[in-house]
Design an enzyme around this catalytic site. Sequence first.
Site, PDB file in Angstrom:
ATOM      1  N   TYR A   1       2.231   1.834  16.763  1.00 56.93           N
ATOM      2  CA  TYR A   1       0.732   1.798  16.567  1.00 56.93           C
ATOM      3  C   TYR A   1       0.001   2.554  17.658  1.00 56.93           C
ATOM      4  CZ  TYR A   1       1.030  -2.067  13.413  1.00 56.93           C
ATOM      5  OH  TYR A   1       1.239  -2.749  12.303  1.00 56.93           O
TER       6      TYR A   1
ATOM      7  N   ASN B   1      -8.983  -1.854   5.846  1.00 56.23           N
ATOM      8  CA  ASN B   1      -8.457  -0.527   6.803  1.00 56.23           C
ATOM      9  C   ASN B   1      -8.850  -1.223   8.276  1.00 56.23           C
ATOM     10  OD1 ASN B   1      -8.011   0.545   4.667  1.00 56.23           O
ATOM     11  ND2 ASN B   1      -9.699   2.060   4.652  1.00 56.23           N
TER      12      ASN B   1
ATOM     13  N   HIS C   1      -8.247  -6.939   7.771  1.00 54.62           N
ATOM     14  CA  HIS C   1      -6.951  -6.935   8.574  1.00 54.62           C
ATOM     15  C   HIS C   1      -6.975  -6.614   9.990  1.00 54.62           C
ATOM     16  CE1 HIS C   1      -5.120  -6.062   4.305  1.00 54.62           C
ATOM     17  NE2 HIS C   1      -5.201  -7.535   4.532  1.00 54.62           N
TER      18      HIS C   1
HETATM   19  P1  OAD Z   1      -2.186   1.293  -0.236  1.00 59.94           P
HETATM   20  O1  OAD Z   1      -1.275   2.004   0.343  1.00 59.94           O
HETATM   21  O2  OAD Z   1      -1.361   0.138  -0.705  1.00 59.94           O
HETATM   22  O3  OAD Z   1      -2.877   1.850  -1.621  1.00 59.94           O
HETATM   23  C1  OAD Z   1      -3.782   2.988  -1.325  1.00 59.94           C
HETATM   24  C2  OAD Z   1      -4.437   3.216  -2.590  1.00 59.94           C
HETATM   25  O4  OAD Z   1      -5.295   4.208  -2.488  1.00 59.94           O
HETATM   26  C3  OAD Z   1      -3.657   3.663  -3.784  1.00 59.94           C
HETATM   27  O5  OAD Z   1      -4.038   2.888  -4.986  1.00 59.94           O
HETATM   28  C4  OAD Z   1      -3.792   5.126  -4.155  1.00 59.94           C
HETATM   29  O6  OAD Z   1      -3.901   5.311  -5.418  1.00 59.94           O
HETATM   30  C5  OAD Z   1      -5.158   5.359  -3.324  1.00 59.94           C
HETATM   31  N1  OAD Z   1      -5.735   6.449  -3.093  1.00 59.94           N
HETATM   32  C6  OAD Z   1      -4.837   7.720  -2.493  1.00 59.94           C
HETATM   33  N2  OAD Z   1      -5.746   8.385  -2.270  1.00 59.94           N
HETATM   34  C7  OAD Z   1      -6.973   8.323  -2.567  1.00 59.94           C
HETATM   35  C8  OAD Z   1      -8.277   8.915  -2.267  1.00 59.94           C
HETATM   36  N3  OAD Z   1      -8.180  10.321  -1.773  1.00 59.94           N
HETATM   37  N4  OAD Z   1      -9.336   8.090  -2.870  1.00 59.94           N
HETATM   38  C9  OAD Z   1      -9.310   6.886  -3.259  1.00 59.94           C
HETATM   39  N5  OAD Z   1      -8.096   6.448  -3.303  1.00 59.94           N
HETATM   40  C10 OAD Z   1      -6.995   6.823  -3.069  1.00 59.94           C
HETATM   41  O7  OAD Z   1      -3.170   0.702   0.584  1.00 59.94           O
HETATM   42  P2  OAD Z   1      -3.979  -0.673   0.883  1.00 59.94           P
HETATM   43  O8  OAD Z   1      -4.218  -0.960  -0.711  1.00 59.94           O
HETATM   44  O9  OAD Z   1      -5.251  -0.462   1.636  1.00 59.94           O
HETATM   45  O10 OAD Z   1      -2.024  -4.201   5.443  1.00 59.94           O
HETATM   46  O11 OAD Z   1      -3.012  -1.869   1.253  1.00 59.94           O
HETATM   47  C11 OAD Z   1      -3.260  -2.907   1.667  1.00 59.94           C
HETATM   48  C12 OAD Z   1      -2.700  -3.215   2.923  1.00 59.94           C
HETATM   49  O12 OAD Z   1      -1.389  -3.221   2.719  1.00 59.94           O
HETATM   50  C13 OAD Z   1      -3.079  -2.483   4.147  1.00 59.94           C
HETATM   51  O13 OAD Z   1      -4.458  -2.864   4.697  1.00 59.94           O
HETATM   52  C14 OAD Z   1      -2.078  -2.650   5.168  1.00 59.94           C
HETATM   53  C15 OAD Z   1      -0.758  -2.564   4.197  1.00 59.94           C
HETATM   54  O14 OAD Z   1       0.334  -3.170   4.563  1.00 59.94           O
HETATM   55  C16 OAD Z   1      -2.030  -4.337   6.828  1.00 59.94           C
HETATM   56  O15 OAD Z   1      -2.074  -3.490   7.680  1.00 59.94           O
HETATM   57  C17 OAD Z   1      -2.151  -5.810   7.194  1.00 59.94           C
END
Ligand code: OAD
Length: 244
Positions: free
Chosen positions: A68, A103, A120
């Site tokens: 972290y 985020n 989160h």
């Molecule tokens: P993910 O890593 O699961 O998903 C990231 C998303 O961003 C994917 O759908 C990609 O296609 C998209 N992506 C990548 N580059 C991009 C860009 N330049 N512009 C727009 N989109 C883009 O991340 P989250 O959905 O945020 O939890 O994940 C959810 C949670 O899972 C997080 O908050 C974290 C993780 O475990 C905790 O920390 C509690």
Amino acid sequence: MDTLINAAREILETATAIACLTGAGVSAESGVPTFRDAQTGLWSTFDAQRLASQDGFADDPGLVWRWYMARLAGVEKAMPNPGHFALAELAWRMPDFVLITQNVDDLHERAGSGDVIHLHGNIARFHCNRCGREHSLQAEDRSASLPPYCTVCGSYVRPSVVWFGEGLPEDALAAAVDAMTACDLLLVVGTSGLVYPASELPQIAKWAGARVLEINPEPGPLSSMADICLRGPSGEILPRLLGN
Ligand code: OAD
Ligand code: ZN
């Protein structure tokens, strides 16, 4: 793409209440790694159970702490990108705008967004894993091999982020649900839509009658409920959506 952007702009211009749910993708162009993107996602290199759960922390608190601290250093040196700035601008334009993020970084705030709902938690805040007492990070904590100790009960301090198996902050989740039922347009930006309960929020907005606009370079489980999907990086698409 131009036709889709124009259609999305029309929806945006007629909306009276907008909510926006962001995920790691919105910070990707700032150099903050996402979680699930193949190759570059954190969970493709690191074990989520060891680094982001109570069991992992109990097994190896030092490993979790150092991970972290390294992520925090990355967030601190990152800068908001045009996607963050566009969302801050949208809030200025729209009196009824709610920004909800999964985020743990503060890039929305640094771009000028206020009142961001963090589902989160926040990677720059810390509290005791046992009694909950807040801890303000000291310079020496950053390079320590173990987490600092709580000054009240002596237990380890941890980052104030939500780990797997833990509940979301209740007030944040309640505010997010309220925003879903109140909006007539939901923007879903840069999230894989795979993590419950944030992943259920767009469905609530949809049921309540909102239109849903997805911005993501890749399709995902939320794409099918979206009225329009704009495929591309949010740092490019969001400014175009605002006509910048
Ligand atoms: P993910 O890593 O699961 O998903 C990231 C998303 O961003 C994917 O759908 C990609 O296609 C998209 N992506 C990548 N580059 C991009 C860009 N330049 N512009 C727009 N989109 C883009 O991340 P989250 O959905 O945020 O939890 O994940 C959810 C949670 O899972 C997080 O908050 C974290 C993780 O475990 C905790 O920390 C509690
Ligand atoms: Zn304590």
